[in-house]
Design an enzyme around this catalytic site. Structure first.
Site, PDB file in Angstrom:
ATOM      1  N   LYS A 254      -7.000   0.703   2.053  1.00 31.38           N
ATOM      2  CA  LYS A 254      -7.811   0.041   1.020  1.00 31.38           C
ATOM      3  C   LYS A 254      -7.633  -1.475   1.053  1.00 31.38           C
ATOM      4  CE  LYS A 254      -5.906   2.242  -2.458  1.00 31.38           C
ATOM      5  NZ  LYS A 254      -4.940   3.062  -1.693  1.00 31.38           N
TER       6      LYS A 254
ATOM      7  N   ARG B  53      -8.106   5.262 -11.113  1.00 29.59           N
ATOM      8  CA  ARG B  53      -7.109   6.090 -10.440  1.00 29.59           C
ATOM      9  C   ARG B  53      -6.957   7.451 -11.099  1.00 29.59           C
ATOM     10  NH1 ARG B  53      -4.128   2.707  -6.659  1.00 29.59           N
ATOM     11  NH2 ARG B  53      -2.221   3.751  -6.139  1.00 29.59           N
TER      12      ARG B  53
ATOM     13  N   ARG C 283       4.291  -0.771   7.677  1.00 28.79           N
ATOM     14  CA  ARG C 283       3.585  -1.838   6.939  1.00 28.79           C
ATOM     15  C   ARG C 283       4.504  -2.985   6.544  1.00 28.79           C
ATOM     16  NH1 ARG C 283       0.072  -0.517   1.850  1.00 28.79           N
ATOM     17  NH2 ARG C 283       1.963   0.509   1.155  1.00 28.79           N
TER      18      ARG C 283
ATOM     19  N   ARG D 255       7.328  -3.457   1.126  1.00 32.29           N
ATOM     20  CA  ARG D 255       7.265  -3.087  -0.291  1.00 32.29           C
ATOM     21  C   ARG D 255       8.375  -2.104  -0.627  1.00 32.29           C
ATOM     22  NH1 ARG D 255       1.048  -1.662  -1.365  1.00 32.29           N
ATOM     23  NH2 ARG D 255       2.050   0.070  -2.457  1.00 32.29           N
TER      24      ARG D 255
ATOM     25  N   ARG E  65       3.748   9.397  -4.299  1.00 26.48           N
ATOM     26  CA  ARG E  65       2.459   8.697  -4.422  1.00 26.48           C
ATOM     27  C   ARG E  65       1.321   9.594  -3.951  1.00 26.48           C
ATOM     28  NH1 ARG E  65       4.125   3.584  -1.138  1.00 26.48           N
ATOM     29  NH2 ARG E  65       1.940   3.014  -1.119  1.00 26.48           N
TER      30      ARG E  65
HETATM   31  P1  AP5 Z   1      -3.178  -0.770   3.547  1.00 22.42           P
HETATM   32  O1  AP5 Z   1      -4.473  -1.479   3.757  1.00 22.42           O
HETATM   33  O2  AP5 Z   1      -2.033  -1.527   2.982  1.00 22.42           O
HETATM   34  O3  AP5 Z   1      -3.438   0.588   2.707  1.00 22.42           O
HETATM   35  P2  AP5 Z   1      -3.693   0.802   1.166  1.00 22.42           P
HETATM   36  O4  AP5 Z   1      -4.643   1.950   1.040  1.00 22.42           O
HETATM   37  O5  AP5 Z   1      -4.073  -0.469   0.483  1.00 22.42           O
HETATM   38  O6  AP5 Z   1      -2.241   1.296   0.766  1.00 22.42           O
HETATM   39  P3  AP5 Z   1      -1.375   1.118  -0.521  1.00 22.42           P
HETATM   40  O7  AP5 Z   1      -0.042   1.719  -0.161  1.00 22.42           O
HETATM   41  O8  AP5 Z   1      -1.369  -0.299  -1.022  1.00 22.42           O
HETATM   42  O9  AP5 Z   1      -2.089   2.038  -1.537  1.00 22.42           O
HETATM   43  P4  AP5 Z   1      -1.450   2.654  -2.741  1.00 22.42           P
HETATM   44  O10 AP5 Z   1      -2.651   3.244  -3.397  1.00 22.42           O
HETATM   45  O11 AP5 Z   1      -0.325   3.581  -2.521  1.00 22.42           O
HETATM   46  O12 AP5 Z   1      -0.767   1.408  -3.459  1.00 22.42           O
HETATM   47  P5  AP5 Z   1      -1.279   0.394  -4.559  1.00 22.42           P
HETATM   48  O13 AP5 Z   1      -0.762  -0.948  -4.225  1.00 22.42           O
HETATM   49  O14 AP5 Z   1      -2.731   0.556  -4.863  1.00 22.42           O
HETATM   50  O15 AP5 Z   1      -2.779  -0.099   4.941  1.00 22.42           O
HETATM   51  C1  AP5 Z   1      -1.548   0.581   5.095  1.00 22.42           C
HETATM   52  C2  AP5 Z   1      -0.945   0.252   6.470  1.00 22.42           C
HETATM   53  O16 AP5 Z   1      -1.787   0.826   7.489  1.00 22.42           O
HETATM   54  C3  AP5 Z   1      -0.893  -1.252   6.783  1.00 22.42           C
HETATM   55  O17 AP5 Z   1       0.254  -1.497   7.520  1.00 22.42           O
HETATM   56  C4  AP5 Z   1      -2.155  -1.505   7.643  1.00 22.42           C
HETATM   57  O18 AP5 Z   1      -1.971  -2.565   8.538  1.00 22.42           O
HETATM   58  C5  AP5 Z   1      -2.305  -0.177   8.375  1.00 22.42           C
HETATM   59  N1  AP5 Z   1      -3.694   0.215   8.615  1.00 22.42           N
HETATM   60  C6  AP5 Z   1      -4.738   0.125   7.743  1.00 22.42           C
HETATM   61  N2  AP5 Z   1      -5.855   0.637   8.300  1.00 22.42           N
HETATM   62  C7  AP5 Z   1      -5.512   1.059   9.553  1.00 22.42           C
HETATM   63  C8  AP5 Z   1      -6.237   1.687  10.613  1.00 22.42           C
HETATM   64  N3  AP5 Z   1      -7.532   2.005  10.503  1.00 22.42           N
HETATM   65  N4  AP5 Z   1      -5.554   2.000  11.751  1.00 22.42           N
HETATM   66  C9  AP5 Z   1      -4.216   1.702  11.869  1.00 22.42           C
HETATM   67  N5  AP5 Z   1      -3.478   1.093  10.896  1.00 22.42           N
HETATM   68  C10 AP5 Z   1      -4.126   0.783   9.756  1.00 22.42           C
HETATM   69  O19 AP5 Z   1      -0.499   0.964  -5.840  1.00 22.42           O
HETATM   70  C11 AP5 Z   1       0.894   0.934  -5.886  1.00 22.42           C
HETATM   71  C12 AP5 Z   1       1.370   1.528  -7.217  1.00 22.42           C
HETATM   72  O20 AP5 Z   1       0.837   0.761  -8.321  1.00 22.42           O
HETATM   73  C13 AP5 Z   1       0.935   2.952  -7.504  1.00 22.42           C
HETATM   74  O21 AP5 Z   1       1.804   3.903  -6.898  1.00 22.42           O
HETATM   75  C14 AP5 Z   1       1.017   2.982  -9.041  1.00 22.42           C
HETATM   76  O22 AP5 Z   1       2.349   3.108  -9.472  1.00 22.42           O
HETATM   77  C15 AP5 Z   1       0.520   1.603  -9.416  1.00 22.42           C
HETATM   78  N6  AP5 Z   1      -0.940   1.533  -9.647  1.00 22.42           N
HETATM   79  C16 AP5 Z   1      -1.863   0.902  -8.854  1.00 22.42           C
HETATM   80  N7  AP5 Z   1      -3.093   1.042  -9.355  1.00 22.42           N
HETATM   81  C17 AP5 Z   1      -2.958   1.776 -10.500  1.00 22.42           C
HETATM   82  C18 AP5 Z   1      -3.897   2.271 -11.461  1.00 22.42           C
HETATM   83  N8  AP5 Z   1      -5.224   2.048 -11.362  1.00 22.42           N
HETATM   84  N9  AP5 Z   1      -3.400   3.000 -12.491  1.00 22.42           N
HETATM   85  C19 AP5 Z   1      -2.079   3.222 -12.643  1.00 22.42           C
HETATM   86  N10 AP5 Z   1      -1.154   2.802 -11.760  1.00 22.42           N
HETATM   87  C20 AP5 Z   1      -1.591   2.082 -10.686  1.00 22.42           C
END
Ligand code: AP5
Length: 220
Positions: A14, A89, A128, A163, A174
């Site tokens: 994402k 979410r 990552r 992270r 997660r």
């Molecule tokens: P990356 O682009 O970082 O993936 P991402 O989907 O953004 O992953 P996140 O881990 O950030 O998502 P998440 O939903 O767990 O965490 P978030 O920060 O939203 O890519 C991942 C890796 O893969 C990178 O190294 C990249 O280079 C590589 N990659 C990408 N695409 C690729 C491809 N096609 N091929 C090869 N490699 C690739 O949330 C974190 C926490 O915040 C949650 O657990 C929760 O506690 C809280 N939170 C966030 N939003 C909410 C909400 N709306 N409500 C309540 N709690 C929330």
């Protein structure tokens, strides 16, 4: 341009795709994960609660998230569309968000699911690293996402970090949270014929091409 919601399991891409969409379409990127990581830096009671939830792989309370997102969407730079990364979410967030859009007379936008298997997503998390300053995301195991100089951000030269929730154990939580809470949001959009599914298991440029095609049609 219509606003975009990216829904996906953890580490499906994402953040990576959002940055590419921002560059191409000049839309602001609203990442709830990034908003929460900034709130943690305040080191106050709310920051400590958010940190604890994130490190358990659990969602932060809907009230905190909804007020952060709604406030951000009302900023002037979001008037012509934005990218939502990590929101809504769960079904409560979705219902509040849709009522908010209706009240503000805004379009319901384009909903995209980045589809990836558990094993592949888990593999990505272990490689990552990201830039705490400009938010660029890299992967030390992926040729098209590796920084040019190990440990240093290509874009701004800052030191890259891992992270604290990028461990195998927290990833499992997660992912379970995704299945229990967020997948129903995708199912809801699907039931209304408002979901685009994109294969996110392939190389980044090919994932992006699929999304470009969807956006061309949606904004025609
Ligand atoms: P990356 O682009 O970082 O993936 P991402 O989907 O953004 O992953 P996140 O881990 O950030 O998502 P998440 O939903 O767990 O965490 P978030 O920060 O939203 O890519 C991942 C890796 O893969 C990178 O190294 C990249 O280079 C590589 N990659 C990408 N695409 C690729 C491809 N096609 N091929 C090869 N490699 C690739 O949330 C974190 C926490 O915040 C949650 O657990 C929760 O506690 C809280 N939170 C966030 N939003 C909410 C909400 N709306 N409500 C309540 N709690 C929330």
């Amino acid at each position: 341009m219509k606003s975009i919601i990216l829904i996906a399991p953890p580490s499906a891409g994402k953040g990576t795709i959002s940055k590419m969409l921002c560059e191409k379409y000049h839309l602001p990127h609203i990442s709830t994960g990034d908003l929460l990581r900034s709130a943690v830096e305040n080191d106050d009671e709310q920051g400590n609660y958010i940190k604890q939830q994130m490190n358990l792989g659990k969602l932060v309370s809907d009230d905190i998230i909804i007020s952060l997102v709604e406030k951000r969407i009302l900023d002037n730079d979001c008037a012509n569309g934005y990218i939502l990364d990590g929101f809504p979410r769960n079904l409560t967030q979705l219902k509040k968000y849709e009522s908010f859009l209706i009240n503000e007379n805004k379009d319901l936008g384009v909903n995209i699911l980045l589809d990836i298997s558990y094993e592949q997503a888990k593999g990505r998390i272990l490689g990552r690293v990201s830039c705490p300053k400009c938010g660029t995301v890299y992967n030390i195991y992926t040729s098209d996402a590796r920084p040019k100089v190990f440990g240093i951000c290509d874009k701004c030269g800052s030191d890259l970090i891992r992270r604290s929730d990028d461990t195998e154990e927290v990833f499992k939580e997660r992912y379970a949270t995704y299945l229990n809470e967020t997948k129903p949001v995708a199912d809801y959009f699907k039931s209304q014929n408002r979901l685009h599914v994109v294969d996110s298991s392939i190389e980044i440029s090919k994932v992006f091409e699929q999304i470009e095609r969807i956006l061309e049609k949606e904004n025609d």
